[in-house]
Design a protein around this motif. Structure first.
Motif, short mmCIF file in Angstrom:
data_model
loop_
_atom_site.label_atom_id
_atom_site.label_comp_id
_atom_site.label_asym_id
_atom_site.label_seq_id
_atom_site.Cartn_x
_atom_site.Cartn_y
_atom_site.Cartn_z
N SER B 233 0.82 -1.21 0.00
CA SER B 233 0.00 0.00 0.00
C SER B 233 0.86 1.27 0.00
O SER B 233 0.35 2.36 0.18
CB SER B 233 -0.92 0.00 1.23
OG SER B 233 -0.15 0.08 2.42
N TRP B 234 2.16 1.11 -0.19
CA TRP B 234 3.07 2.27 -0.16
C TRP B 234 3.62 2.61 -1.54
O TRP B 234 4.74 3.11 -1.68
CB TRP B 234 4.19 2.04 0.86
CG TRP B 234 3.71 2.29 2.26
CD1 TRP B 234 3.04 1.40 3.06
CD2 TRP B 234 3.81 3.50 3.00
NE1 TRP B 234 2.73 1.99 4.26
CE2 TRP B 234 3.19 3.28 4.26
CE3 TRP B 234 4.36 4.75 2.74
CZ2 TRP B 234 3.11 4.28 5.23
CZ3 TRP B 234 4.29 5.73 3.72
CH2 TRP B 234 3.65 5.49 4.94
N GLN B 266 -0.58 10.42 10.32
CA GLN B 266 -0.51 10.47 8.85
C GLN B 266 0.86 10.04 8.34
O GLN B 266 1.81 9.95 9.08
CB GLN B 266 -0.83 11.90 8.38
CG GLN B 266 0.34 12.87 8.47
CD GLN B 266 0.64 13.32 9.87
OE1 GLN B 266 0.97 12.53 10.73
NE2 GLN B 266 0.56 14.61 10.10
N PRO B 267 0.94 9.80 6.99
CA PRO B 267 2.27 9.57 6.41
C PRO B 267 3.05 10.87 6.38
O PRO B 267 2.48 11.96 6.55
CB PRO B 267 1.97 9.07 5.00
CG PRO B 267 0.60 9.55 4.68
CD PRO B 267 -0.13 9.69 5.99
N TYR B 268 4.35 10.77 6.16
CA TYR B 268 5.21 11.94 6.20
C TYR B 268 6.24 11.85 5.08
O TYR B 268 6.73 10.77 4.81
CB TYR B 268 5.91 12.00 7.56
CG TYR B 268 6.56 13.31 7.84
CD1 TYR B 268 5.87 14.32 8.51
CD2 TYR B 268 7.86 13.57 7.40
CE1 TYR B 268 6.46 15.54 8.74
CE2 TYR B 268 8.44 14.79 7.63
CZ TYR B 268 7.74 15.77 8.30
OH TYR B 268 8.32 16.98 8.52
N ALA B 290 -1.10 3.72 2.01
CA ALA B 290 -0.13 3.98 3.09
C ALA B 290 -0.59 3.43 4.44
O ALA B 290 -0.71 4.15 5.43
CB ALA B 290 0.20 5.47 3.20
N LEU B 291 -0.87 2.14 4.47
CA LEU B 291 -1.24 1.49 5.74
C LEU B 291 -0.07 1.53 6.73
O LEU B 291 1.08 1.42 6.33
CB LEU B 291 -1.65 0.04 5.49
CG LEU B 291 -3.00 -0.14 4.79
CD1 LEU B 291 -3.20 -1.60 4.35
CD2 LEU B 291 -4.15 0.29 5.70
N TYR B 292 -0.29 1.69 8.01
CA TYR B 292 -1.51 1.80 8.74
C TYR B 292 -1.74 3.24 9.20
O TYR B 292 -2.23 3.49 10.29
CB TYR B 292 -1.48 0.89 9.97
CG TYR B 292 -1.17 -0.55 9.61
CD1 TYR B 292 -2.16 -1.37 9.05
CD2 TYR B 292 0.10 -1.07 9.76
CE1 TYR B 292 -1.89 -2.68 8.70
CE2 TYR B 292 0.39 -2.38 9.40
CZ TYR B 292 -0.60 -3.17 8.87
OH TYR B 292 -0.32 -4.46 8.49
#
Lengths: 291, 579
Positions: B233-234, B266-268, B290-292
């Motif tokens: 998922s990335w 959140q993602p960064y 972008a799990l999780y």
């Protein structure tokens, strides 16, 4: 110290004498940066025990900071010492010794309050600094460079779309790369793997995680000096992308306007007479001067 | 700060103060009972033993002495000046009439909760190069306080004496790892989330379980999918290029299932293009969810096994965390009582998931927002407004901006009204992607600039308190004011809901009508913390910390008329009825 001042003084032009006078005025008129009149919010950081940090009393010195984590710290020290000499000030060095990997720029506030009037080594990015910061003009210009460990690869244009590029995360060059790649047809895009640090990026080149890196040239220069393993990595032609170039200057707290002006004028004079270029050449540093 | 760790016992017995004082304080601390698992499951009405008082995250006090009829008589009982410097959103704990507070300097103090008399204090030796801010919460278990520190340590302190039992380094703060919220102790295990996993920490953050007697790590759950289907998922970026997933808010605990319910940020960096999550790969086996990130993780408290996860906002490019409160409510949905876990993301949308299996149940929009266009009524899958996603070279307009329509000051639930009381904020932002490479080291930040403005269709009332029925998700009442509402809410058994605001006022509302029943005078600073209520000496008190944390301080740019003091004082205020 006397010799330093004398030497510097002999090199001064009439214009620089004005710089000297204005800098001295600035230092003598310098006030504490913490105003009691206005509240400090998000924009102005808080330095622990800042009320215990008194006003400086020795105003004949140019207190400067360098950070060993910056690739240019050695030549930055030489540049600022030369400037101090030109301004008839005694340089007083404070070396930031830390192994924190990544810091928010607000951390610099306490360092500036306590240790230095000027901090060397900041990229000049318009609109990217808070209002409590001011910056000098650049003393050199440098580029982000594409690098690879593949000896056969000489230019970015020859990189197959299946091979990955690992830019150091969040830089101006990274944004430019992303903007270019997303404009390409989907099947022609290089995968982009952002790397959190230059160290990780260079290691990822060697272990094959990425095929091409995108790194600040001075950083690449410094890493190669520290670790011969990185000699396997070489710079390639960035085309079809134009090079991303940035000026590097020094940082001051915003109220140090006169000192900044003096520094700027001194740098202009030292660029004009070839002194800065000489320092860059002495270190074989990957940068150029911009008159 | 001194490099020598010091432990100060300033109790009357230790320093030979007056005999009367010694007897009184000595009895108070000597009579402190051991906090058992049963106590944590069913705390005394007068105690506040964890961040949100109970495992279900309600943030509700059953005390009734202060009620709708007499709250107007509330007076300052005592105050306590906290150490200057840094910032704090302290949540005091209270047990058997003893209050425990943590200053931003990491000075831990035990106070007589009835009058603020200092009993003991302990100075944790925080490194100078670690964050100088405080930590939002702490835990108490057995005879000990469990403290999380900004330099990513867990520390056990004897609750009677302030003596340190053990001190455990969990991760390397020099690489950015930190604790900004404290642990929860569940079924005898300390559960702690890590934050600061932005740039120098490839692979993201983690949540750890620790032995309560030694601090030894028992398990570790990575908040970023490492491999397998979830790892796809990335967008195909390797683990070394995945950042974010901070677990920076304390979770809740369901003793029936032995599950910790905890949020992930959140993602960064925030910008998807810089994070490698956009443009989407043409490989059909990959996605960019972008799990999780922005998910609830349901983690077995003893084994660390993730039993299920639910992601609320995949592919977040706007710093719109879904990391906040996890409130456990058993409530009817579609004719059936469901064990729900309710949370509210920064977008201000309330969402409920079945906490036994992760099935999405319902959502309710609160503040005005333009990020989510709609959601699937069965799965909760959202349709995101493509016009608000920041891209390099353009400015986008999004509501809300980064501090969120709902910030990390949590909503609270009252079993009396079966309502959720939510602090919300309405504002928007012109958002621009920017590089942030000023120096080799000073590169922190999210790489997007938010120029905050009022909502174009707003009424200039930035702050709101909303009461939402959990029976049918209807709005029971809404209070609006100009100053941002900046503390969590505190409903009580007396039918009163307390909340604090940026303009230094502590407010009380009728829990059923929303009528304002009381307002404090202007206190020393903005109220951005987590009010509590407790009893000491048979009397009910309400306490809140005043301090200006940088996060919601970003709102000061749209409310410049709200003046706050320089040097950011920190003060604990305690209110009670007159004797």
């Amino acid at each position: 110290m006397t010799l330093l001042i004398t030497h510097a003084f002999l090199r001064l032009t009439g214009a620089l004498l004005a710089v000297v006078l204005s800098s001295l005025m600035a230092l003598f008129s310098s006030v504490g940066v913490v105003s009691g009149a206005n509240p400090e919010f998000y924009d102005v950081p808080f330095a622990n025990n800042q009320w215990k940090i008194g006003r400086r009393v020795d105003e004949s010195k140019l207190r400067y900071c360098i950070d060993r984590r910056n690739p240019d710290w050695e030549l930055a020290a030489e540049i600022v010492e030369t400037v101090a000499g030109a301004l008839l000030l005694e340089p007083q060095q404070y070396v930031v010794n830390s192994d924190i990997v990544d810091e928010d720029i607000t951390r610099i506030y306490a360092i500036m309050l306590e240790h230095c009037d000027i901090h060397m080594g900041f990229k000049l990015l318009p609109g990217h600094y808070a209002e409590w910061i001011t910056l000098t003009r650049s003393y050199y210009q440098a580029e982000y460079v594409f690098v690879t460990a593949d000896p056969a690869l000489l230019k970015l244009a020859d990189l197959a779309p299946s091979r990955a590029i690992g830019p150091e995360l969040g830089t101006s060059a990274h944004i430019r790369l992303v903007s270019y790649v997303k404009a390409l047809p989907a099947n022609d895009r290089w995968p982009i793997y952002p790397m959190g640090t230059s160290e990780l990026m260079l290691k990822s080149l060697l272990d094959g995680t990425i095929d091409v890196g995108l790194v600040w040239a001075p950083t690449f220069w410094a890493k190669k000096r520290q670790d011969p393993t990185y000699e396997k990595i070489h710079v390639i032609d960035p085309s079809p992308l134009p090079p991303t170039s940035l000026g590097v200057g020094a940082l001051l707290l915003a109220d140090k306007v006169f000192l900044r002006t003096a520094f700027d004028e001194a740098i202009a004079a030292l660029i004009k007479d070839g002194t800065i270029d000489g320092i860059l050449k002495k270190f074989n540093f990957p940068a150029r001067i911009k008159p | 700060m001194s490099k020598i760790q010091k432990m100060l016992l300033t109790s009357a017995m230790a320093f030979g103060l007056s005999a009367g004082f010694a007897a009184a304080e000595g009895n108070l601390i000597d009579n402190l009972s051991t906090v058992t698992d049963d106590m944590l499951l069913n705390p005394s009405d007068g105690d506040w033993l964890m961040w949100r008082r109970t495992y279900d995250g309600w943030g509700y006090s059953p005390l009734t002495e202060i009620n709708k009829d007499n709250v107007g008589d509330l007076r300052l009982a005592w105050a306590w000046g906290m150490s200057p410097g840094g910032r704090t959103q302290e949540t005091p704990l209270v047990h058997d009439g003893v209050m425990y507070v943590m200053n931003s300097s990491h000075l831990i103090q035990a106070l007589d909760a009835s009058d603020g008399t200092l009993i003991w204090e302990y100075q944790y030796d925080r490194p100078d190069d670690a964050s100088q801010n405080g930590v939002r919460s702490k835990a108490i278990y057995g005879d000990n306080l469990i403290i999380a520190t900004r330099d990513a340590r867990l520390v056990s302190i004897n609750a009677k004496t302030g003596q340190e039992n053990w001190n455990k380094q969990v991760s390397d703060y020099k690489k950015g790892y930190s604790f900004s919220s404290g642990p929860i102790v569940a079924n005898g295990v300390i559960v702690q989330g890590t934050t600061g996993c932005s740039k120098a920490q490839p692979g993201g953050c983690f949540i750890t379980g620790h032995n309560v007697d030694t601090g030894a790590e028992i398990w570790r759950v990575h908040t970023i999918a490492q491999s397998g289907e979830d790892g796809n998922s990335w967008n195909g970026v390797p683990l070394a290029s995945r950042h974010g997933g901070s677990a920076w808010i304390t979770g809740s605990y369901d003793p029936d299932t032995n599950l910790i319910l905890i949020g992930v940020g959140q993602p960064y960096p925030w910008n998807l293009e810089m994070a490698g999550l956009a443009p989407l790969s043409s490989d059909p086996n990959l996605n960019n969810d972008a799990l999780y990130t922005n998910a609830t993780l349901a983690i077995d408290a003893n084994t660390g096994v993730v039993e299920w996860h639910h992601q609320y906002l995949p592919t977040d490019g706007l710093d719109l965390d879904y990391v906040y409160e996890r409130i456990l409510i058993d409530s009817e949905f579609n004719g059936e009582v469901r064990k729900q876990v309710v949370t509210i993301g920064k977008i201000g949308i309330i969402e409920s998931v079945d906490r036994t299996n992760g099935d999405w149940l319902w959502a309710k929009e609160t503040s005005r927002q333009n990020v989510v266009l709609s959601w699937d009524k069965t799965t909760g899958e959202k349709t995101i407004n493509p016009d608000v996603i920041p891209v390099a070279g353009e400015s986008t307009f999004n509501c809300p901006a980064d501090p969120g329509a709902h910030a990390w000051q949590p909503a609270a639930y009252s079993p009396l009204t079966k309502a959720l009381y939510i602090p919300t904020i309405e504002f928007c932002s012109n958002t621009t992607v920017n590089s942030l490479d000023p120096g080799e080291i000073y590169t922190g930040g999210g790489r997007q600039t938010y120029s905050r403005v009022e909502h174009p269709d707003g009424d200039s009332n930035i702050g709101q308190v909303r009461a939402i029925s959990m029976a049918d998700q209807s709005e029971m009442w809404q209070y609006r004011q100009r100053a941002p509402i900046t503390s969590s809410t505190l409903p009580t058994g007396g039918g009163v809901v307390f909340v604090g605001s940026m303009d230094r006022k502590f407010l009380a509302f009728d829990d059923t009508t929303g009528e304002m029943l009381w307002s404090s005078g202007k206190l020393s600073n903005a109220l951005e913390s987590f009010p509590i209520s407790y009893s000491a000496g048979g009397k009910q008190y309400v306490a809140i910390m005043a301090n200006h944390k940088s996060g919601l301080g970003r709102l000061s740019t749209i409310t410049p008329e709200i003046q706050l003091p320089p040097d950011n004082p920190a003060t604990l205020y305690v209110f009670a009825l007159p004797d």
